[in-house]
Design a protein around this motif. Sequence first.
Motif, PDB file in Angstrom:
ATOM      1  N   ILE A 104       0.835  -1.210   0.000  1.00  0.00           N
ATOM      2  CA  ILE A 104       0.000   0.000   0.000  1.00  0.00           C
ATOM      3  C   ILE A 104       0.867   1.256   0.000  1.00  0.00           C
ATOM      4  CG2 ILE A 104      -1.672   1.350   1.355  1.00  0.00           C
ATOM      5  CD1 ILE A 104      -2.867  -1.128  -0.099  1.00  0.00           C
ATOM      6  N   LYS A 151      -1.258  -1.979  -7.052  1.00  0.00           N
ATOM      7  CA  LYS A 151      -1.202  -2.349  -5.629  1.00  0.00           C
ATOM      8  C   LYS A 151      -2.261  -3.404  -5.311  1.00  0.00           C
ATOM      9  CE  LYS A 151       0.602   2.104  -4.193  1.00  0.00           C
ATOM     10  NZ  LYS A 151       0.405   3.328  -3.404  1.00  0.00           N
ATOM     11  N   ILE A 184      -6.303  -0.723   2.297  1.00  0.00           N
ATOM     12  CA  ILE A 184      -6.673  -0.316   0.932  1.00  0.00           C
ATOM     13  C   ILE A 184      -7.451   0.992   0.947  1.00  0.00           C
ATOM     14  CG2 ILE A 184      -8.146  -0.942  -1.046  1.00  0.00           C
ATOM     15  CD1 ILE A 184      -7.240  -3.890  -0.456  1.00  0.00           C
ATOM     16  N   SER A 188       0.704   2.048  -9.232  1.00  0.00           N
ATOM     17  CA  SER A 188      -0.631   2.645  -9.314  1.00  0.00           C
ATOM     18  C   SER A 188      -1.554   1.922  -8.337  1.00  0.00           C
ATOM     19  CB  SER A 188      -1.187   2.515 -10.731  1.00  0.00           C
ATOM     20  OG  SER A 188      -1.524   1.154 -11.002  1.00  0.00           O
ATOM     21  N   ARG A 189      -2.737   2.489  -8.116  1.00  0.00           N
ATOM     22  CA  ARG A 189      -3.693   1.854  -7.207  1.00  0.00           C
ATOM     23  C   ARG A 189      -4.038   0.437  -7.686  1.00  0.00           C
ATOM     24  NH1 ARG A 189      -8.492   5.433  -5.712  1.00  0.00           N
ATOM     25  NH2 ARG A 189      -8.987   5.222  -7.908  1.00  0.00           N
ATOM     26  N   ASP A 190      -4.349   0.278  -8.976  1.00  0.00           N
ATOM     27  CA  ASP A 190      -4.692  -1.055  -9.488  1.00  0.00           C
ATOM     28  C   ASP A 190      -3.525  -2.023  -9.391  1.00  0.00           C
ATOM     29  OD1 ASP A 190      -7.324  -0.462  -9.941  1.00  0.00           O
ATOM     30  OD2 ASP A 190      -7.187  -0.482 -12.131  1.00  0.00           O
ATOM     31  N   LEU A 211      -5.916   4.309   0.087  1.00  0.00           N
ATOM     32  CA  LEU A 211      -5.632   4.660  -1.307  1.00  0.00           C
ATOM     33  C   LEU A 211      -6.714   5.552  -1.901  1.00  0.00           C
ATOM     34  CD1 LEU A 211      -4.525   1.121  -2.581  1.00  0.00           C
ATOM     35  CD2 LEU A 211      -3.047   3.034  -1.881  1.00  0.00           C
ATOM     36  N   TYR A 212      -7.804   5.766  -1.184  1.00  0.00           N
ATOM     37  CA  TYR A 212      -8.950   6.506  -1.719  1.00  0.00           C
ATOM     38  C   TYR A 212      -9.150   7.823  -1.008  1.00  0.00           C
ATOM     39  CZ  TYR A 212     -10.007   2.309  -4.320  1.00  0.00           C
ATOM     40  OH  TYR A 212      -9.918   1.260  -5.169  1.00  0.00           O
TER      41      TYR A 212
END
Length: 151
Positions: free
Chosen positions: A14, A24, A147, A20-22, A150-151
């Motif tokens: 993380i 990860k 997770i 990138s987020r995807d 990440l948002y």
Amino acid sequence: MTFEDLKPKVTYIISNSVLSRDEKLLKICELLNNSIEYYNWVGFYFANLETKTLHLGPYVGAETDHKIIPYGKGICGQVAVSNENFVVPDVAAQDNYIACSFTVKSEIVVPLFVNGENIGQIDIDSHVINPFTTADERFLEFVNQEIAKLY
């Protein structure tokens, strides 16, 4: 590898600023799939709040035709409505189960909350009947808390 051993590995993925987020999310899928013997399909579904559908995100395991799932349909769709973990010891005993493969015997789905809103979920299938415990639930809740950062 124990859940406690996996936690710092999840946190490390993380915190990786290069991915990138995807990427990860995919790395987390790979880590869980490769580290826990009875995790045979690991993936994420993300909510489209307007259409009340779930959309397949990164995953590891057999191909699936279930790329979009309406709220309420199947285990994932039920979690989108209930906002609660759903452990299915034996998928054959579930009325509202969407069969992905005859090899899937059990499933666990844990919602992913960001600022109190259910934006998606982690979904894990197993080829074993009844392998998931409360420890799996607590670990997957930890994964989703990481997770959510990440948002």
